[in-house]
Each structure stands twice: as structure tokens, then as C-alpha cells.
Design a protein around this motif. Structure first.
Motif, PDB file in Angstrom:
ATOM      1  N   SER A  79       0.787  -1.178  -0.084  1.00 37.46           N
ATOM      2  CA  SER A  79      -0.068   0.070  -0.043  1.00 37.46           C
ATOM      3  C   SER A  79       0.901   1.494   0.052  1.00 37.46           C
ATOM      4  O   SER A  79       2.007   1.169   0.391  1.00 37.46           O
ATOM      5  CB  SER A  79      -1.179   0.066   1.195  1.00 37.46           C
ATOM      6  OG  SER A  79      -0.258   0.118   2.472  1.00 37.46           O
ATOM      7  N   ASN A  80       0.343   2.450  -0.342  1.00 41.82           N
ATOM      8  CA  ASN A  80       0.961   3.710  -0.222  1.00 41.82           C
ATOM      9  C   ASN A  80       1.379   3.944   0.796  1.00 41.82           C
ATOM     10  O   ASN A  80       2.546   4.545   1.183  1.00 41.82           O
ATOM     11  CB  ASN A  80       0.284   4.723  -0.793  1.00 41.82           C
ATOM     12  CG  ASN A  80      -0.445   4.657  -2.227  1.00 41.82           C
ATOM     13  OD1 ASN A  80       0.523   3.685  -2.900  1.00 41.82           O
ATOM     14  ND2 ASN A  80      -1.450   5.148  -2.610  1.00 41.82           N
ATOM     15  N   ALA A 666     -12.512  -1.027   1.168  1.00 41.13           N
ATOM     16  CA  ALA A 666     -11.150  -0.609   0.496  1.00 41.13           C
ATOM     17  C   ALA A 666     -10.561   0.574   0.880  1.00 41.13           C
ATOM     18  O   ALA A 666      -9.143   0.677   0.940  1.00 41.13           O
ATOM     19  CB  ALA A 666     -11.438  -0.316  -1.097  1.00 41.13           C
ATOM     20  N   HIS A 667     -11.070   1.419   1.900  1.00 45.38           N
ATOM     21  CA  HIS A 667     -10.569   2.533   2.376  1.00 45.38           C
ATOM     22  C   HIS A 667     -10.755   2.662   3.721  1.00 45.38           C
ATOM     23  O   HIS A 667     -11.979   2.350   4.273  1.00 45.38           O
ATOM     24  CB  HIS A 667     -10.908   3.640   1.690  1.00 45.38           C
ATOM     25  CG  HIS A 667     -10.745   3.827   0.119  1.00 45.38           C
ATOM     26  ND1 HIS A 667      -9.373   3.935  -0.557  1.00 45.38           N
ATOM     27  CD2 HIS A 667     -11.476   3.579  -0.970  1.00 45.38           C
ATOM     28  CE1 HIS A 667      -9.714   3.795  -1.892  1.00 45.38           C
ATOM     29  NE2 HIS A 667     -11.055   3.537  -2.054  1.00 45.38           N
ATOM     30  N   TRP A 668     -10.014   3.597   4.571  1.00 42.11           N
ATOM     31  CA  TRP A 668     -10.083   3.329   6.014  1.00 42.11           C
ATOM     32  C   TRP A 668     -11.427   4.249   6.415  1.00 42.11           C
ATOM     33  O   TRP A 668     -12.031   3.706   7.313  1.00 42.11           O
ATOM     34  CB  TRP A 668      -8.794   4.130   6.233  1.00 42.11           C
ATOM     35  CG  TRP A 668      -8.882   5.705   6.419  1.00 42.11           C
ATOM     36  CD1 TRP A 668      -7.932   6.111   5.201  1.00 42.11           C
ATOM     37  CD2 TRP A 668      -9.484   6.618   6.779  1.00 42.11           C
ATOM     38  NE1 TRP A 668      -8.203   7.465   5.014  1.00 42.11           N
ATOM     39  CE2 TRP A 668      -8.898   7.773   6.055  1.00 42.11           C
ATOM     40  CE3 TRP A 668     -10.054   6.849   7.872  1.00 42.11           C
ATOM     41  CZ2 TRP A 668      -9.506   9.218   6.273  1.00 42.11           C
ATOM     42  CZ3 TRP A 668     -10.543   7.858   8.279  1.00 42.11           C
ATOM     43  CH2 TRP A 668     -10.207   9.163   7.571  1.00 42.11           C
ATOM     44  N   TRP A 669     -11.803   5.159   5.568  1.00 45.37           N
ATOM     45  CA  TRP A 669     -13.027   5.979   5.976  1.00 45.37           C
ATOM     46  C   TRP A 669     -14.224   5.211   5.619  1.00 45.37           C
ATOM     47  O   TRP A 669     -15.377   5.544   6.747  1.00 45.37           O
ATOM     48  CB  TRP A 669     -13.136   7.160   5.359  1.00 45.37           C
ATOM     49  CG  TRP A 669     -12.986   7.068   3.637  1.00 45.37           C
ATOM     50  CD1 TRP A 669     -11.975   7.081   2.965  1.00 45.37           C
ATOM     51  CD2 TRP A 669     -14.226   6.796   2.902  1.00 45.37           C
ATOM     52  NE1 TRP A 669     -12.469   6.979   1.784  1.00 45.37           N
ATOM     53  CE2 TRP A 669     -13.725   6.902   1.658  1.00 45.37           C
ATOM     54  CE3 TRP A 669     -15.523   6.754   3.094  1.00 45.37           C
ATOM     55  CZ2 TRP A 669     -14.484   6.528   0.441  1.00 45.37           C
ATOM     56  CZ3 TRP A 669     -16.471   6.474   2.242  1.00 45.37           C
ATOM     57  CH2 TRP A 669     -16.128   6.557   0.742  1.00 45.37           C
ATOM     58  N   GLN A 670     -14.240   3.828   5.007  1.00 46.28           N
ATOM     59  CA  GLN A 670     -15.491   3.221   4.863  1.00 46.28           C
ATOM     60  C   GLN A 670     -15.887   2.305   6.071  1.00 46.28           C
ATOM     61  O   GLN A 670     -16.857   1.797   6.209  1.00 46.28           O
ATOM     62  CB  GLN A 670     -15.180   2.178   3.426  1.00 46.28           C
ATOM     63  CG  GLN A 670     -15.076   3.192   2.287  1.00 46.28           C
ATOM     64  CD  GLN A 670     -14.854   2.276   1.069  1.00 46.28           C
ATOM     65  OE1 GLN A 670     -14.437   1.250   1.258  1.00 46.28           O
ATOM     66  NE2 GLN A 670     -15.048   2.922  -0.271  1.00 46.28           N
ATOM     67  N   HIS A 671     -14.987   2.244   6.987  1.00 47.48           N
ATOM     68  CA  HIS A 671     -14.895   1.459   8.202  1.00 47.48           C
ATOM     69  C   HIS A 671     -16.107   2.001   9.058  1.00 47.48           C
ATOM     70  O   HIS A 671     -16.922   1.381   9.751  1.00 47.48           O
ATOM     71  CB  HIS A 671     -13.765   1.441   9.070  1.00 47.48           C
ATOM     72  CG  HIS A 671     -12.779   0.302   8.523  1.00 47.48           C
ATOM     73  ND1 HIS A 671     -12.911  -0.916   8.368  1.00 47.48           N
ATOM     74  CD2 HIS A 671     -11.692   0.797   7.913  1.00 47.48           C
ATOM     75  CE1 HIS A 671     -11.821  -1.705   7.893  1.00 47.48           C
ATOM     76  NE2 HIS A 671     -11.066  -0.760   7.633  1.00 47.48           N
ATOM     77  N   HIS A 699     -13.121  -9.209   0.334  1.00 43.64           N
ATOM     78  CA  HIS A 699     -12.477  -7.844   0.134  1.00 43.64           C
ATOM     79  C   HIS A 699     -13.267  -7.228  -0.913  1.00 43.64           C
ATOM     80  O   HIS A 699     -13.655  -8.015  -1.903  1.00 43.64           O
ATOM     81  CB  HIS A 699     -11.039  -8.230  -0.318  1.00 43.64           C
ATOM     82  CG  HIS A 699     -10.162  -8.684   0.621  1.00 43.64           C
ATOM     83  ND1 HIS A 699      -9.287  -7.648   1.458  1.00 43.64           N
ATOM     84  CD2 HIS A 699      -9.897  -9.933   1.063  1.00 43.64           C
ATOM     85  CE1 HIS A 699      -8.810  -8.407   2.338  1.00 43.64           C
ATOM     86  NE2 HIS A 699      -9.071  -9.668   2.071  1.00 43.64           N
TER      87      HIS A 699
END
Length: 701
Positions: A79-80, A666-671, A699
Motif C-alpha cells: 500500500s501507499n 477498500a478505504h479506511w474511512w469506509q469502516h 474484500h
């Protein structure tokens, strides 16, 4: 035979082969084999070619049959965020060093003197000043007593250095006071020695860094308000350099050590020649301006000055603690380096004291300017004044570098304690550069807290100094006496060795009592209190690990044929994730139950209808059962846990496993858009012994 019959027979044979259980072979596990083969067909009939696809990055290489070795490609980030951390760490710490190269990380005597002796050598920058400050209460007329006090400290240095020369060949694997005391006196004395040394290492970093900053401020008073930020910045720099590995830090820090030694020797030689040959000054000069005494000269003042001056002894044990870092022959190189260190320390300490006496240097409580700064200003007068800032720069370098002794000793000591289960096992892990990274970071953090807590005040910090190190000295030498007594008759010269270590133990024991008594009310009580607290902590950690080893078992049979599975699959609705989870559970055991907790009656009815249609479509191949549990109080986790506990109690002979389908966004904010039911259920099941949790992540792209 007709072609249709041949084709049918071939199909039946293929089906029969596909149903056979797969026989595992070595190729299934050897990931280092060349890539797979691909068939590429052309447009024309019969046009066929084969190519071998070789992986771009080989993550494993084959070492032997059934043995692989992970290559550096495994460490590459995906990951980045991981890439940013990976390349930042590489920039600061350098390329990771493989374990096989650990032997190359050993250091020579030249580098070892810079790394392991810097603490002791640097003490000449403030030990004489500490004596003068304590004698100032009796007036400037009594400051000449500094010289005989210094001579007593030099005698003590000779005794301790000679004693530790006995320790090096006896314990070539290092460990110093902790190892010697634990093996010869018992676990408790060993832990006391370890706690005392750990405290002294932390204090050494804080005191030496703060003293180095004060010497710079002596020449640049405008920086006085930046003492704490400058000290913390230097500690962080030292931490990063030590995380790069011992050999590389030795290369970096060799210059400041030898620059200070040469600068101090030049200052002493020039100063003594100027004072005795050209000016014919007495050994004890006139201290001006005269300071009136505020109390009479008593044995208490002399002992207090002596106990503070004993800070010159700190760091003497570092070489024997780190014998394994030397190149072969280890013990011989360590003993030679210890001798060099003792000689250099003795010459510099006596020389600085003589210069302070003959030039009548007085110390002030504010430590501005410091004693060594005043000496440099007196020696380098007139056209030679440009040498003063150079000397002060050398003092800053050695005082900052003196913390390197702690950065070399503290992590190694904590690693030994971790191996013996007295500290968390993380302290024994080596980082990318083969350094004990956790110990280095913890040492830097503790030193920064001390700097913040005491405001970078060297006088306040130095009162805590030397108590711990003399406790370690005493326990180490007493342990060596027991060691030689056990070897009596088995080793030549044991009588001489036992006398040397016995004299050392008695001498350091007396000094320990003096230092602890004289400094007790000035702050030494903190060290005296911290040592038993640390010892109790060590014992508590070891008890936890021993209990963990006894109880780290679950009620599972040790043979696969004795394990009987019973699986529970919590589902919310019959979607693709639920169906896949049920299929996985059925592949493990036929005893599978899908459980739905009713939070919405309409959703429960829909689920029941979908389940019936799904069962009809599967026919008799599936015998999975659906259990719907009504939750009138709208609780989701507790009814499910209660059902799991009930099944576990009713079928104690079975292994109950919970299969949890879980979506991974896929993205942290989607938690934040999901209720994390699976995560909460896993956390709750973690504290239920005998329950196996199988997580099936789904996933999302």
C-alpha cells in the motif's frame, strides 16, 4: 470402439481422476521453483508453443529440501502508506542487514573505545566541577581539597578497572553485573544489579546530553532558553544513529571521541606548561574572587564532594558488559580496551583537576560558564582564543557521544533480561540493522522524559547519578569472589583473582553507602525507591510468562482423527458471502448450523423463504440447518454468544468452530459506514476458551 464411446470413457476417466484426493508433493510447498508453463496457441491449426513464466520478484529461494529462505523482495510494501514508511525507514536507518551478516557487525578496539568508553571519558567534563560545587559551601579557601579527593577517586578507578579485567575472561558472553550476580549470588541480587544499571544508563544519557548543551550555552548565552529542545533533539539524533547498527554508529562516533581526547590532552599540556614553566604558579592557586563559607568544613561536606565526584566512575563497566561485540579474540581485545580507557580517564581527570587548582577556577551553581570552559579561557588567552570554541565543541561532542555507552549497553542488558523472561520478549528482537531496536527507543524515551521533568538541569540530575552504578559494581565484584571460590583448586591464580575482586567489592560497597547516604535527600532516594519497584516488575513479568507457558493449551486432541467438528455460521441474509461461508463450513464437517438473530421480523421471513428455495435447488447434497433466534431486546451479540456457549456445553467432545464472513472495505474511512459486527463478535469470542474462530474475509474492490 466408436469415437463417441471413446470420448465418453475418457470423460469418465477424467472425472474419476478429478475426484481422487490430491497427493501432496514437494512442489506444492517449494515456492522457489521456476514459474509455471503456459501453452500459447496460434491462429493456424496445430500452431502451439510453450513458454515458462518466471516471477518478476523471487520472494523465496530454496536452501535445502523442505527449507526456504525469504528474500528481500518479501519486505517490499504494497500500500501507499506502507511505501512511505518503508522508504522513510530506509532513508533514516539504511538497508536491512541479514542475520548471516551479524558476524561482520563486530567492532575493532579503535571503534569500541569510542563507543564503550565515551561515558567514562566524558565524565572529566563535569566531575571536577561537581566536587568544586559541593566544597564551595566551606568557602574558597577549602577548594584545594579537590585534589586529594580526586586522587582517592583515581585509586578507586584503578581498583574497579583491575577488578573488571578479571570479569572479562570469566564471562566472555557479556552481561556484566547482571549475569555475574545472577549466576553467583542468585536471581534477586542479579535483578537488583540489572535495575541499578538500567537506571544509571538512562540517567547517563540525560546528564551527559544536558551537560553538553550547557557547555555550548557557556559560549552562546543567548541559547539559554533552548536547553530542553536542544537536548531532546540530540537524544533523537543519537537514537536514529544507533538504530542504524553498532558498527556504523562506531564509525560515525569515533571522530568526536578522539577529537575530545586530543583536544583535552592539548589543553592539559599547554595549560600545565604555561602555569608551571612560564608563570611558576603553585599547584593550589589563589581562588578569586574569594567566597565566604556558609558552613564550616566537615567530614559531611568532604564525603558529599567525594560522592558527587564519583560520577567520574560511571561507564567503567560498559566494556565488560559488551564483550561479545568485539572482534576475535574477544576477551583479549576487551581487556586491552578497558586498560586504554582507564589510563585515558585517569590522565584527563587528574589533568583537568590540576588545571582547575593551579588557575583557581571556581564553579557556580548555574554552571555558566562551566569549569572546563573557564579553564579553556584561561589557557587559550590572547591570539589563541579561537581555540576555546573548538575545545567547547569537542566537549559537546564527547558529552553527547557519552550517551552512546548507554545506547550500547542498555539494549543489550534488556535483551538478556527478555531472554530470561524478566522483560517483554520484544526487547530481545533485533531490528533491520541487527540492533535491539526496542531497547534503544525505550532508552531514548526515558531520557527525554528526564530532561523534560528536570528542565535540563545538570546539577539536579547529577544527584541521582552514580548510586545505581556503584550498587552494580559491588554486586558484580561480590559475584566474582563467589565465582573464584567455586573454581578454587581448578584454575591457577584463583587466590590472586579472589583478592583483587574482594578488595574491589569492599571498596565499592563502602563508596555505595557513602554515595547513597550523602545524596539521599538530594534525590538519590528516587533511585533507591525505583530499584525495588523495577525488581518487583521483573518478577511479575516472569511469573506471567511462566503461567503463560503452563496454560497456553486448549482442549483439542493432539491427533487429527480425534477431532470432531461442529460449525456455526452466523448470517444476516442469504447473500453470496453467506453461501460461500456455508460451503466452506460444509467442506470441513457435515455438522453445520446457520444462525440468524432476528432484529427485523420482515428480514427473518425473507431469509426463511430464501433458505427454502436454496435448499430445494441443492437437493439432498446439503444438510445444513437454519436456526432463527428471536431477540426481543434487539441485542445481536449476546444471544449469539449464549447459543454458542450452550452448544459448547452440550457437546463437550466436539470442537465448536465459528465461521465468520466479514467484509473488508477498500478505504479506511469506509469502516465508519459499517457496524463491525464480525469484529465485535471476534473480540467477544477471544475470551471464550475452547472456541475456534474462522474468519472468511470478503474484500471489496
Amino acid at each position: 470402439m466408436k469415437d463417441s464411446e471413446k470420448q465418453a470413457n475418457k470423460s469418465n476417466a477424467d472425472a474419476h481422476i478429478s475426484k481422487r484426493p490430491h497427493q501432496a508433493n514437494e512442489d506444492d510447498y517449494d515456492l522457489s521453483l521456476p514459474g509455471k508453463m503456459e501453452e500459447l496457441r496460434g491462429r493456424a491449426l496445430g500452431n502451439l508453443r510453450v513458454r515458462v513464466v518466471i516471477p518478476k520478484d523471487r520472494e523465496f529461494k530454496r536452501v535445502a529440501a523442505g527449507e526456504l529462505e525469504a528474500t528481500e523482495a518479501v519486505e517490499k510494501p504494497e500500500s501507499n502508506a506502507e511505501r512511505v514508511w518503508y522508504y522513510t525507514k530506509r532513508f533514516l536507518l539504511g538497508v536491512p542487514i541479514p542475520t548471516a551478516m551479524a558476524e561482520n557487525e563486530r567492532i575493532s578496539k579503535f571503534k569500541a573505545l569510542a563507543l564503550l568508553s565515551s561515558d567514562a571519558i566524558s565524565s572529566v567534563a563535569f566531575a571536577t566541577e561537581a566536587i568544586l560545587i559541593n566544597l564551595a559551601a566551606a568557602g574558597s579557601g577549602n577548594l584545594g581539597i579537590t585534589l586529594p579527593i580526586s586522587l582517592v577517586i583515581l585509586f578507586l578507578l584503578l581498583v574497579v578497572a583491575t577488578s573488571y579485567r578479571q570479569t572479562i575472561p570469566a564471562y566472555p558472553n557479556g552481561g556484566g553485573s547482571y549475569t555475574v550476580a545472577r549466576e553467583n549470588l542468585g536471581v534477586l541480587p542479579g535483578l537488583v544489579a540489572a535495575a541499578a544499571l538500567m537506571i544509571d544508563y538512562v540517567l547517563n544519557v540525560a546528564v551527559c546530553i544536558a551537560a553538553g548543551v550547557h557547555n555550548i550555552i557557556s559560549f552562546f548565552p543567548s541559547l539559554n532558553s533552548y536547553i530542553v529542545p536542544m537536548a531532546i533533539a540530540l537524544i533523537v539524533i543519537m537514537m536514529i544513529l544507533n538504530l542504524r547498527g553498532l558498527r556504523e554508529s562506531g564509525t560515525i562516533f569515533a571522530f568526536p571521541t578522539y577529537f575530545f581526547i586530543v583536544s583535552a590532552l592539548l589543553l592539559i599540556i599547554v595549560g600545565l606548561i604555561k602555569a608551571y614553566l612560564f608563570r611558576h604558579q603553585p599547584i593550589i592557586g589563589a581562588f578569586t574572587p574569594a567566597v565566604q563559607s556558609i558552613e564550616p568544613l566537615t567530614i559531611i561536606i568532604v564525603l558529599r564532594a567525594f560522592s558527587t565526584g564519583c560520577t567520574a566512575m560511571t561507564g567503567v563497566e560498559a566494556i565488560s558488559n559488551a564483550t561479545p561485540v568485539f572482534r576475535e579474540p574477544q576477551t583479549r581485545n576487551a581487556a586491552i580496551t578497558l586498560t586504554w580507557m582507564a589510563c585515558i580517564l585517569g590522565v584527563l581527570f587528574l589533568g583537568i583537576t590540576l588545571l582547575a587548582m593551579t588557575y583557581g577556577i571556581q564553579a557556580n551553581a548555574a554552571s555558566n560558564p562551566t569549569v572546563v570552559a573557564q579553564i579553556a579561557m584561561h589557557v587559550y588567552e590572547g591570539p589563541w582564543a579561537f581555540l576555546v570554541p573548538l575545545f567547547l565543541l569537542a566537549v559537546l561532542g564527547i558529552l553527547t557521544l557519552s550517551a552512546e555507552t548507554s545506547f550500547a549497553g542498555f539494549p543489550r542488558l534488556t535483551a538478556l533480561l527478555a531472554q530470561d523472561r524478566f522483560l517483554p520478549t520484544q526487547f530481545s528482537f533485533r531490528g533491520d540493522r541487527l540492533a535491539f531496536s526496542v531497547g534503544i527507543v525505550v532508552l531514548a524515551a526515558c531520557a527525554c522524559l528526564l530532561i523534560l521533568g528536570f528542565g535540563g538541569n545538570t546539577d539536579a540530575l547529577i544527584n541521582l547519578f552514580a548510586v545505581g552504578v556503584f550498587i552494580a559494581f559491588t554486586l558484580s565484584q561480590a559475584g566474582m569472589v563467589v565465582h573464584w571460590w567455586h573454581l578454587r583448586g581448578q584454575q591457577r591464580g584463583w587466590q590472586r583473582s579472589i583478592i583483587i575482586n574482594g578488595v574491589g567489592a569492599c571498596t565499592t560497597a563502602i563508596v555505595t553507602l557513602v554515595v547513597a547516604t550523602m545524596k539521599f535527600l538530594d534525590g538519590a532516594w528516587i533511585v533507591v525507591l525505583l530499584i525495588p519497584i523495577l525488581v518487583v516488575t521483573f518478577v511479575g513479568i516472569r511469573r506471567h510468562y511462566l503461567r503463560f507457558e503452563r496454560e497456553s493449551t486448549i482442549d483439542l486432541p493432539i491427533h487429527p482423527r480425534d477431532i470432531h467438528h461442529r460449525l456455526i455460521v452466523p448470517i444476516d441474509k442469504l447473500n453470496r458471502a453467506s453461501v460461500q461461508s456455508l460451503a466452506y463450513a460444509r467442506s470441513v464437517s457435515p455438522h453445520v448450523t446457520a444462525v440468524h438473530i432476528v432484529m427485523d421480523t420482515d428480514k427473518a421471513s425473507t431469509l426463511r423463504e430464501d433458505w427454502q428455495r436454496w435448499q430445494k435447488r441443492l437437493g439432498d447434497e446439503e444438510e445444513t440447518h437454519l436456526l432463527i433466534i428471536d431477540s426481543p431486546y434487539r441485542s445481536l451479540i449476546r444471544p449469539l454468544l449464549a447459543y454458542i456457549d450452550t452448544i459448547h456445553e452440550r457437546h463437550p467432545q466436539d470442537t465448536v468452530s465459528i465461521v465468520l464472513p466479514e467484509f473488508v472495505v477498500a478505504h479506511w474511512w469506509q469502516h465508519f459506514l459499517h457496524n463491525q459486527t464480525a469484529l465485535r463478535l471476534k473480540a467477544a469470542l477471544l475470551f471464550r476458551p475452547g472456541i475456534v474462530v474462522i474468519n472468511l474475509p470478503q474484500h471489496l474492490s
